[in-house]
Design an enzyme around this catalytic site. Structure first.
Site, PDB file in Angstrom:
ATOM      1  CB  SER A   1       9.902   0.318  10.989  1.00  0.00           C
ATOM      2  OG  SER A   1      10.588  -0.595  11.798  1.00  0.00           O
TER       3      SER A   1
ATOM      4  CB  ALA B   1      -0.928  -0.005   1.210  1.00  0.00           C
TER       5      ALA B   1
ATOM      6  CE  LYS C   1      -6.411 -14.825  -9.898  1.00  0.00           C
ATOM      7  NZ  LYS C   1      -6.562 -14.205  -8.591  1.00  0.00           N
TER       8      LYS C   1
HETATM    9  C1  LIG Z   1      -3.488 -14.121   4.628  1.00  0.00           C
HETATM   10  C2  LIG Z   1      -3.505 -12.994   3.651  1.00  0.00           C
HETATM   11  C3  LIG Z   1      -3.485 -13.261   2.290  1.00  0.00           C
HETATM   12  C4  LIG Z   1      -3.562 -12.210   1.370  1.00  0.00           C
HETATM   13  N1  LIG Z   1      -3.605 -12.486   0.028  1.00  0.00           N
HETATM   14  C5  LIG Z   1      -3.823 -11.481  -0.851  1.00  0.00           C
HETATM   15  C6  LIG Z   1      -3.924 -11.727  -2.238  1.00  0.00           C
HETATM   16  O1  LIG Z   1      -3.790 -12.838  -2.701  1.00  0.00           O
HETATM   17  N2  LIG Z   1      -4.171 -10.671  -3.050  1.00  0.00           N
HETATM   18  C7  LIG Z   1      -4.299  -9.406  -2.577  1.00  0.00           C
HETATM   19  O2  LIG Z   1      -4.573  -8.483  -3.355  1.00  0.00           O
HETATM   20  N3  LIG Z   1      -4.142  -9.137  -1.275  1.00  0.00           N
HETATM   21  C8  LIG Z   1      -3.920 -10.140  -0.401  1.00  0.00           C
HETATM   22  N4  LIG Z   1      -3.763  -9.858   0.917  1.00  0.00           N
HETATM   23  C9  LIG Z   1      -3.756  -8.471   1.355  1.00  0.00           C
HETATM   24  C10 LIG Z   1      -2.390  -7.848   1.039  1.00  0.00           C
HETATM   25  O3  LIG Z   1      -1.376  -8.584   1.689  1.00  0.00           O
HETATM   26  C11 LIG Z   1      -2.351  -6.404   1.507  1.00  0.00           C
HETATM   27  O4  LIG Z   1      -3.476  -5.715   1.053  1.00  0.00           O
HETATM   28  C12 LIG Z   1      -1.151  -5.696   0.944  1.00  0.00           C
HETATM   29  O5  LIG Z   1       0.022  -6.425   1.175  1.00  0.00           O
HETATM   30  C13 LIG Z   1      -1.007  -4.327   1.559  1.00  0.00           C
HETATM   31  O6  LIG Z   1      -0.541  -4.406   2.880  1.00  0.00           O
HETATM   32  P1  LIG Z   1      -0.174  -3.046   3.592  1.00  0.00           P
HETATM   33  O7  LIG Z   1       0.849  -2.366   2.795  1.00  0.00           O
HETATM   34  O8  LIG Z   1      -1.422  -2.340   3.907  1.00  0.00           O
HETATM   35  O9  LIG Z   1       0.426  -3.532   5.000  1.00  0.00           O
HETATM   36  P2  LIG Z   1       1.890  -4.155   5.399  1.00  0.00           P
HETATM   37  O10 LIG Z   1       2.470  -4.991   4.308  1.00  0.00           O
HETATM   38  O11 LIG Z   1       1.681  -4.803   6.725  1.00  0.00           O
HETATM   39  O12 LIG Z   1       2.791  -2.896   5.574  1.00  0.00           O
HETATM   40  C14 LIG Z   1       2.759  -2.101   6.726  1.00  0.00           C
HETATM   41  C15 LIG Z   1       3.947  -1.157   6.708  1.00  0.00           C
HETATM   42  O13 LIG Z   1       3.836  -0.270   7.815  1.00  0.00           O
HETATM   43  C16 LIG Z   1       5.075  -0.208   8.475  1.00  0.00           C
HETATM   44  N5  LIG Z   1       4.838   0.140   9.868  1.00  0.00           N
HETATM   45  C17 LIG Z   1       3.901  -0.346  10.713  1.00  0.00           C
HETATM   46  N6  LIG Z   1       4.010   0.235  11.937  1.00  0.00           N
HETATM   47  C18 LIG Z   1       5.033   1.111  11.848  1.00  0.00           C
HETATM   48  C19 LIG Z   1       5.654   1.998  12.755  1.00  0.00           C
HETATM   49  N7  LIG Z   1       5.263   2.111  14.039  1.00  0.00           N
HETATM   50  N8  LIG Z   1       6.680   2.747  12.314  1.00  0.00           N
HETATM   51  C20 LIG Z   1       7.117   2.660  11.029  1.00  0.00           C
HETATM   52  N9  LIG Z   1       6.575   1.829  10.130  1.00  0.00           N
HETATM   53  C21 LIG Z   1       5.558   1.059  10.533  1.00  0.00           C
HETATM   54  C22 LIG Z   1       5.692  -1.588   8.271  1.00  0.00           C
HETATM   55  O14 LIG Z   1       7.090  -1.559   8.445  1.00  0.00           O
HETATM   56  C23 LIG Z   1       5.300  -1.844   6.818  1.00  0.00           C
HETATM   57  O15 LIG Z   1       6.226  -1.211   5.974  1.00  0.00           O
HETATM   58  C24 LIG Z   1      -3.630 -10.886   1.844  1.00  0.00           C
HETATM   59  C25 LIG Z   1      -3.568 -10.622   3.216  1.00  0.00           C
HETATM   60  C26 LIG Z   1      -3.519 -11.664   4.120  1.00  0.00           C
HETATM   61  C27 LIG Z   1      -3.492 -11.353   5.577  1.00  0.00           C
END
Ligand SMILES: Cc1cc2nc3c(=O)[nH]c(=O)nc-3n(C[C@H](O)[C@H](O)[C@H](O)COP(=O)(O)OP(=O)(O)OC[C@H]3O[C@@H](n4cnc5c(N)ncnc54)[C@H](O)[C@@H]3O)c2cc1C
Length: 498
Positions: free
Chosen positions: A39, A16, A78
């Site tokens: 982080s 994201a 896909k």
């Molecule tokens: C089991 C599972 C399967 C999935 N499969 C799919 C799929 O097949 N297809 C799909 O589209 N989506 C899938 N998803 C969803 C997908 O993984 C997420 O939508 C996508 O990876 C985005 O994650 P994110 O960036 O929001 O969060 P994250 O990847 O968790 O990133 C969070 C970020 O915030 C940072 N952060 C957090 N707290 C702090 C702090 N205090 N200080 C500094 N940095 C911090 C972390 O270091 C990291 O960089 C799946 C999710 C799960 C749980």
């Protein structure tokens, strides 16, 4: 504001965070000063590897070169999702991304097909959809004959974030490493002013994007925006994920295999397969789910199984004050239809359209939140359909789903289809008629009647028209190479990555 540019601070650098950094830098970079804080110690969720076709259009909007992206992320193509054991144990069906046949303004194609089918004619519905047939036969091409295929990707999530990071930094986005220790909010306006890191660095901004994953540090913990739980409809709250060696050429589809306690994904990349099991802690123990997953792997594991816990639902207001939540901070729907990355990209498009250059947030936020609400509900209902419409009665897990109350939208869709064969696209046009149709048929709902207009052409003429469509699909299919052969030619990964 600084030098006339709006200072955007992105908290979090998973899929994201880096999608946000890249898109904003690419399309609004001259107007924004972009800083991303992440982080390495916390890391990312590390899953999220199956996508839907909207990713292709998003990449094209953002000028991401397909071959470069696919090589950098060891991606495969896909054409849909192959479901096993969902309606009944032993059943299989494909939800392909293709358009099935060609209907009229009054009746959809499947209704014409039903007319012939009721007379024992017309073959199988899949014979009218190139993506459906190609997925089944393990074939792929971007274009076959005059038909452009509708497809998505399987990708390496970690490599994708790195790929986007490289591109974002090249466009001037700044990355700050460190753990956010404190979020400073103005007592006067209620807006976020800055993030203090454990290192002592402070990052100030005008607008903040919360991409901190399930922690939702800014929108949830600090701004106190609530979370609407959907666990009563989608009971899964846990997953195990593990990667395995490939033991065969990657097929052009994701596999979703139902088990008595949940379902298992298989996501084939060029050099390995991502596997996982999604289950509910209400119906089985973590150990039981873990061993079921490990028993059903097709190749040797190359990572330790990793557990993920989640709450299904959405942020009540993904945009509040001067903060927008994206990705897992905005909510989570289990990955059955691979929609999470899609929801990040549509939220980004929405944000760019509504971007608050004037520093006024309230009205933009209201619109953003309304549009998000529709979208999340449609995806939720589509996922619920797969569970609700089952005949399985072999476990407490399936009994729960079969008997549960579902949103009216879902029952209405099932009943109108069962009685009349009628299907309509969802409100945001994400899941079109073809998607609802393939899943309802796959889950064992078969219409009792179909539209009377389908009898007007007469059997002979209708038969001829359908025969032409079938022949066209068969001709195009015959010209398509195997998926692996296409990848080898188009986007093979460099040797070092294998
Ligand atoms: C089991 C599972 C399967 C999935 N499969 C799919 C799929 O097949 N297809 C799909 O589209 N989506 C899938 N998803 C969803 C997908 O993984 C997420 O939508 C996508 O990876 C985005 O994650 P994110 O960036 O929001 O969060 P994250 O990847 O968790 O990133 C969070 C970020 O915030 C940072 N952060 C957090 N707290 C702090 C702090 N205090 N200080 C500094 N940095 C911090 C972390 O270091 C990291 O960089 C799946 C999710 C799960 C749980």
């Amino acid at each position: 504001m600084n030098s006339g540019k709006t200072r955007v601070v992105i908290a979090g650098g998973g899929t994201a965070g880096w999608l946000a950094a890249y898109s904003l830098a690419k399309r609004l970079g001259t107007q924004l000063e972009i800083t991303l804080v992440e982080s390495d110690l916390i890391g990312t969720v590390g899953v999220g590897e199956a996508t839907i076709p909207t990713m292709k259009s998003f990449h094209s909007l953002m000028e991401i070169d397909e071959r470069e992206f696919m090589m950098a992320t060891q991606a495969t193509f896909k054409l849909g999702i192959w479901f096993d054991n969902w309606a009944n144990i032993g059943d299989s069906y494909i939800h392909s991304f293709g358009v099935v046949g060609k209907g009229s303004w009054m009746a959809e194609f499947h209704e014409y097909w039903l007319e012939l089918y009721s007379q024992g004619l017309g073959g199988n519905l899949e014979d009218y959809c190139l993506e459906w047939k190609a997925a089944k036969q393990g074939k792929f091409a971007i274009q076959a004959g005059k038909t452009n295929l509708n497809y998505a990707y399987h990708l390496n999530a970690t490599a994708y974030a790195q790929f986007l990071r490289g591109k974002s930094e090249a466009l001037g986005a700044k990355r700050v490493e460190g753990k956010i220790a404190r979020v400073n909010v103005s007592a006067q306006s209620g807006n976020i002013e800055s993030l203090d890191l454990e290192s002592g660095v402070s990052v100030a901004g005008d607008f903040f994007i919360d991409c901190t994953g399930f922690r939702a540090l800014l929108i949830g913990e600090v701004l106190g925006v609530g979370y609407e739980e959907w666990g009563h409809w989608l009971a899964a709250d846990s997953a195990w994920a593990v990667q395995t060696e490939n033991t065969q050429a990657p097929p052009p589809y994701t596999r979703a295999i139902a088990h008595p306690i949940g379902w298992q994904w298989r996501i084939p990349l060029q050099h390995r397969t991502g596997n996982g099991i999604v289950y509910s802690s209400r119906f089985c123990s973590d150990d039981e789910a873990r061993s079921l997953l490990l028993k059903n792997l097709t190749g040797p594991a190359i990572t330790e199984p990793r557990q993920l816990k989640f709450r299904t639902g959405r942020r009540e207001q993904p945009w509040h004050r001067n903060c927008v939540a994206l990705g897992l901070a905005a909510g989570f729907l289990e990955p059955l239809e691979s929609t999470s990355i899609h929801l990040i990209t549509t939220a980004l498009i929405r944000l760019m359209r509504l971007f608050p250059f004037g520093g006024e947030f309230e009205h933009q936020a209201e619109r953003f939140n309304t549009e998000s609400r529709f979208e999340w509900e449609e995806v939720r209902d589509f996922v619920i359909l797969h569970y609700k419409q089952t005949r399985r009665n072999d476990s407490a897990f399936w009994n729960h789903y079969r008997d549960m109350e579902v949103p009216r939208n879902v029952t209405h869709r099932i009943e109108i289809f069962r009685k009349n064969g009628y299907v309509w696209p969802d409100k945001v046009n994400l899941f079109r008629v073809d998607s609802w149709l393939q899943v309802m048929l796959g889950q064992g709902v078969f219409p009792e009647r179909h539209h009377g207009a389908t009898r007007i052409p007469g059997t002979a003429s209708l038969g001829q028209t359908l025969e032409q469509i079938r022949a066209n699909v068969a001709n195009n299919l015959a010209q398509m190479p195997d998926h692996q052969a296409f990848i080898d030619r188009y986007c093979p990964i460099p040797r070092a990555a294998t």
